[in-house]
Design an enzyme around this catalytic site. Structure first.
Site, PDB file in Angstrom:
ATOM      1  CG  HIS A 101      -1.102  -0.107   7.678  1.00  0.00           C
ATOM      2  ND1 HIS A 101      -0.607  -1.307   7.890  1.00  0.00           N
ATOM      3  CD2 HIS A 101      -0.741   0.162   6.428  1.00  0.00           C
ATOM      4  CE1 HIS A 101       0.167  -1.692   6.837  1.00  0.00           C
ATOM      5  NE2 HIS A 101       0.038  -0.884   5.884  1.00  0.00           N
ATOM      6  N   GLY A 105       0.857  -1.182   0.006  1.00  0.00           N
ATOM      7  CA  GLY A 105      -0.143   0.110   0.203  1.00  0.00           C
ATOM      8  C   GLY A 105       0.877   1.352  -0.064  1.00  0.00           C
ATOM      9  CB  SER A 106       0.547   4.651  -1.547  1.00  0.00           C
ATOM     10  OG  SER A 106       0.669   4.008  -2.791  1.00  0.00           O
ATOM     11  N   GLY A 107       1.659   5.142   1.092  1.00  0.00           N
ATOM     12  CA  GLY A 107       1.338   5.982   2.365  1.00  0.00           C
ATOM     13  C   GLY A 107       2.579   5.700   3.418  1.00  0.00           C
ATOM     14  CG  HIS A 108       3.664   2.534   4.304  1.00  0.00           C
ATOM     15  ND1 HIS A 108       3.222   2.413   5.362  1.00  0.00           N
ATOM     16  CD2 HIS A 108       2.968   1.462   3.700  1.00  0.00           C
ATOM     17  CE1 HIS A 108       2.186   1.895   5.633  1.00  0.00           C
ATOM     18  NE2 HIS A 108       2.077   1.313   4.463  1.00  0.00           N
ATOM     19  CG  ASP A 114       1.275  -5.871   0.809  1.00  0.00           C
ATOM     20  OD1 ASP A 114       0.088  -5.565   0.144  1.00  0.00           O
ATOM     21  OD2 ASP A 114       1.929  -5.497   1.599  1.00  0.00           O
ATOM     22  CE  LYS A 169       5.041  -2.811   3.932  1.00  0.00           C
ATOM     23  NZ  LYS A 169       4.994  -2.631   2.596  1.00  0.00           N
TER      24      LYS A 169
END
Lengths: 322, 322
Positions: B216, B54-57, B110, B105
């Site tokens: 998250h 996921g994006s946001g990291h 994922d 991860k």
């Protein structure tokens, strides 16, 4: 105030300890000061570069100490100028006889204290020159402009020039050239809290932003309803360009600087639009920096910096360290 | 929700556009995807490394694409796994015939989607191996542990191994060795807001922190009254060490990772204490990383990661890219 600190009085000294403990091969601190110098300072025959100011702008300035960048950084308390004697300690620690250039952001305390230190050093026969950075176009009078993110481009380009073995006069001229050709403008979405006060420096409503805020949360040009990223970017880029003399074909460096709490994701969204806007005007972006270069604790927002490149600045920037 | 975005649906695609626009010499995107690959991919004869999620990291994972690191990164929507077909596109774009290693991860989405992509690629005669990262000791059962900041050390060390020309089996073994020897634990002081929801993922009172939060904002081990930085650091370091078998004389890498909104100043205060604690136990810190490596949008807090180094991991980490 929620911060990972031990006590307000130890913040800067513990940060300095942490920097040296984390990078002992690259950095050392001068005992009983908050001065960080290159581990191998003084570097024989090289002009030495020093910057500094209040803490709270990390990685500026201590994070720029290293090969090809600064020789020393002097960290004052949070948002507070360092004292002249600390700057003098830095000068004495890094001068190898080739002279020292001070890179000073245009705040009255910084200008005064660095200047006093320069005088003290000259009295000890160390040659010191200074360049004052005034890149924040939020202030209309050029003499009153604050030094903000553009300062880090002076670190990089003057740092590369000094690493090449240029003389103090040459490095000073190059640094002054960067200072004369760099412009920045910021926007804030949320304030930061200076530890010693424990309260946010200003307040913004949930739907508000402030255009033109300084890096200590100083008042900006205008308070506005929050806009989409593209509109904010357009506003910042236009303000900066209005103060520059760029033509179709001009070459620039672009920096999208995060103020501390803005996700990198958002900075890249801003970068995307800024690059488009410059391209539309026929301006060539030769190098883009996106990230945190000059922060304001945990302030939310970003700034746009544009540097007009001549051949020498371009060569030094592209070959130098970041 | 105050964010520098244009619309929730464009965030990831505009970030990808921004990344490529800012670094066109180093990165390119595969059309109609959010896959970023090295500009010179596929690199002939080299094992290719892919990560994502996921994006946001950010900077994870697209910020790790480059020479000596990843060959591609696949960005899902914010905190959402990328689809198998996007992972497959990445595999096909970077494989030079030497095989592909997926660094995943440990989140069910994922794991499932990267696995499916690996099967699809194998059907097209591309050899694909996978390493799953489970470094978050906040979860007691090792099989259920989430992949967090330690993942970026896999990028660095496996990236250096692949750059040296090692075979797929060798790179896989080295990456697995990092995964087996890295442990992390985080603390949150304030939550982040996923753009699609518009509301903070959890709430903490002004005097509270949550120990063991995931990247998250998943629930941690314990909610506590906010402590001073040294006490928080001690707690995190102890949790991590309790799960490792380090001796007097062990060599480690240490990462103090910011979750998005924590000033670098505070991270260095944490680093200072973590290094002291390890030194007190006779553990040698050979390399320290302090900064944002695996963020959670604008979450406030940090994580501590420790990697047990053998000679090979040490050599690759110290010689490799960051």
């Amino acid at each position: 105030m929620k911060k990972l600190i031990n006590g307000v009085d130890q913040i800067v000294s513990e940060m300095v300890e942490g920097l040296v403990a984390a990078h002992p091969d690259k950095l050392r601190a001068i005992e009983n000061t908050n001065v960080i110098v290159r581990a191998d300072a003084p570097v024989q025959g090289k002009v030495a570069l020093i910057s500094g100011g209040g803490s709270g702008h990390e990685p500026a300035h201590a994070g720029y100490v290293g090969e090809g960048l600064l020789d020393a950084a002097v960290s004052g308390e949070v948002f507070t100028s360092p004292t002249p004697d600390q700057v003098l300690e830095a000068i004495k620690a890094v001068d190898s006889g080739a002279g020292v250039l001070l890179i000073v952001k245009n705040y009255s305390g910084d200008v005064m204290n660095f200047d006093m230190a320069a005088d003290l050093a000259e009295a000890e026969d160390i040659t010191v020159k200074q360049v004052v950075i005034r890149d924040d176009v939020a202030i209309s009078n050029p003499d009153d402009r604050r030094g903000v993110a553009g300062t880090t481009l002076v670190h990089m380009i003057a740092g590369a020039a000094a690493a090449e073995g240029k003389s103090l006069d040459e490095v000073e001229a190059i640094a002054q050239g960067v200072a004369d050709n760099v412009r920045s403008m910021g926007v804030s979405l949320a304030p930061c809290t200076v530890p010693a006060s424990g309260k946010p420096g200003f307040t913004l409503e949930e739907n508000e932003m402030e255009i033109g805020t300084g890096i200590h949360g100083e008042q900006g040009v205008e308070r506005r309803e929050l806009m989409q990223a593209d509109a904010v970017t357009e506003e910042l880029v236009q303000h900066v360009l209005d103060d520059m003399h760029l033509n179709d074909g001009s070459e620039v460096a672009l920096m999208i600087n995060g103020q501390g709490a803005t996700p990198l994701m958002e900075l890249y969204i801003v970068a995307r639009k800024a690059i488009q806007l410059l391209k539309d005007r026929g301006i060539h972006v030769k190098k883009t920096f996106v990230g945190e270069y000059m922060t304001s604790l945990e302030m939310t927002g970003c700034s746009v910096t544009i540097l007009n490149l001549d051949e020498e600045r371009k060569r030094l920037l592209l070959s130098g360290r970041e």
